[in-house]
Design a protein around this motif. Sequence first.
Motif, PDB file in Angstrom:
ATOM      1  N   UNK A  93       0.793  -1.332   0.144  1.00 23.25           N
ATOM      2  CA  UNK A  93      -0.048   0.141   0.110  1.00 23.25           C
ATOM      3  C   UNK A  93       0.916   1.213   0.076  1.00 23.25           C
ATOM      4  N   UNK A  94       1.630   1.286   0.785  1.00 24.19           N
ATOM      5  CA  UNK A  94       2.751   2.560   0.981  1.00 24.19           C
ATOM      6  C   UNK A  94       3.631   2.752  -0.169  1.00 24.19           C
ATOM      7  N   UNK A  95       4.191   1.573  -0.831  1.00 29.80           N
ATOM      8  CA  UNK A  95       4.879   1.552  -1.761  1.00 29.80           C
ATOM      9  C   UNK A  95       4.348   2.042  -3.146  1.00 29.80           C
ATOM     10  N   UNK A  96       3.179   1.620  -3.421  1.00 36.57           N
ATOM     11  CA  UNK A  96       2.116   2.036  -4.452  1.00 36.57           C
ATOM     12  C   UNK A  96       1.872   3.527  -4.451  1.00 36.57           C
ATOM     13  N   UNK A  97       1.423   3.893  -3.265  1.00 34.58           N
ATOM     14  CA  UNK A  97       1.028   5.455  -2.606  1.00 34.58           C
ATOM     15  C   UNK A  97       2.489   6.309  -3.114  1.00 34.58           C
ATOM     16  N   UNK A 142       8.202  -2.587  -7.292  1.00 34.77           N
ATOM     17  CA  UNK A 142       8.861  -3.581  -6.308  1.00 34.77           C
ATOM     18  C   UNK A 142      10.236  -3.433  -6.381  1.00 34.77           C
ATOM     19  N   UNK A 143      10.766  -3.705  -7.948  1.00 32.99           N
ATOM     20  CA  UNK A 143      12.087  -3.452  -8.312  1.00 32.99           C
ATOM     21  C   UNK A 143      12.582  -2.208  -7.705  1.00 32.99           C
ATOM     22  N   UNK A 144      12.096  -1.079  -7.999  1.00 29.41           N
ATOM     23  CA  UNK A 144      12.570   0.398  -7.461  1.00 29.41           C
ATOM     24  C   UNK A 144      12.817   0.352  -5.969  1.00 29.41           C
ATOM     25  N   UNK A 145      11.786  -0.062  -5.324  1.00 28.39           N
ATOM     26  CA  UNK A 145      11.869  -0.087  -3.898  1.00 28.39           C
ATOM     27  C   UNK A 145      13.212  -0.980  -3.419  1.00 28.39           C
ATOM     28  N   UNK A 146      13.234  -2.224  -4.045  1.00 30.28           N
ATOM     29  CA  UNK A 146      14.338  -3.118  -3.812  1.00 30.28           C
ATOM     30  C   UNK A 146      15.631  -2.697  -3.843  1.00 30.28           C
ATOM     31  N   UNK A 147      15.790  -1.953  -5.036  1.00 23.83           N
ATOM     32  CA  UNK A 147      17.289  -1.366  -5.309  1.00 23.83           C
ATOM     33  C   UNK A 147      17.470  -0.201  -4.261  1.00 23.83           C
ATOM     34  N   UNK A 148      16.473   0.479  -3.740  1.00 24.40           N
ATOM     35  CA  UNK A 148      16.567   1.469  -2.999  1.00 24.40           C
ATOM     36  C   UNK A 148      17.160   1.192  -1.466  1.00 24.40           C
ATOM     37  N   UNK A 149      16.501  -0.218  -1.162  1.00 25.54           N
ATOM     38  CA  UNK A 149      16.866  -0.566   0.274  1.00 25.54           C
ATOM     39  C   UNK A 149      17.851  -1.763   0.331  1.00 25.54           C
ATOM     40  N   UNK A 150      18.365  -2.189  -1.099  1.00 29.30           N
ATOM     41  CA  UNK A 150      19.422  -3.118  -0.893  1.00 29.30           C
ATOM     42  C   UNK A 150      18.841  -4.665  -1.030  1.00 29.30           C
ATOM     43  N   UNK A 210      12.458 -10.496  -2.462  1.00 27.04           N
ATOM     44  CA  UNK A 210      11.951 -10.229  -1.076  1.00 27.04           C
ATOM     45  C   UNK A 210      10.933  -9.369  -0.829  1.00 27.04           C
ATOM     46  N   UNK A 211      10.817  -8.201  -1.437  1.00 27.18           N
ATOM     47  CA  UNK A 211       9.739  -7.087  -1.515  1.00 27.18           C
ATOM     48  C   UNK A 211       8.490  -8.024  -1.792  1.00 27.18           C
ATOM     49  N   UNK A 212       8.456  -8.668  -2.933  1.00 24.17           N
ATOM     50  CA  UNK A 212       7.200  -9.357  -3.194  1.00 24.17           C
ATOM     51  C   UNK A 212       6.901 -10.461  -2.120  1.00 24.17           C
TER      52      UNK A 212
END
Length: 93
Positions: free
Chosen positions: A6-10, A15-23, A28-30
């Motif tokens: 919910x927060x990621x989409x907001x 998922x790929x962009x968030x994964x890259x930003x947090x390493x 894993x995000x999925x």
Amino acid sequence: MNRIKEIRQKEGLSQQALAKKIGVSYRTIQNWENGVNQIKLDKAQQLANFFRVGVGYLLGYNDEEKEKQITKAKKAIIKEIQDMPKTTILQSK
């Protein structure tokens, strides 16, 4: 259920962009979003910091109104500490 998706989409992140930003991997995000794997505390804190929310809210323990109250209380405490004379802070050590 956590609020990662919910927060990621907001925030407009894939998922790929968030994964890259947090390493972490996008898989894993999925898995976190689908409840396949539980998120470890250090990663929950990292995500919460990234999204500027509390861990309790991120993990679905607090609702948005409660989160706002907690944030407001934290800010008030920080301001109170910042407004204290330095001598008072030093005396308490």
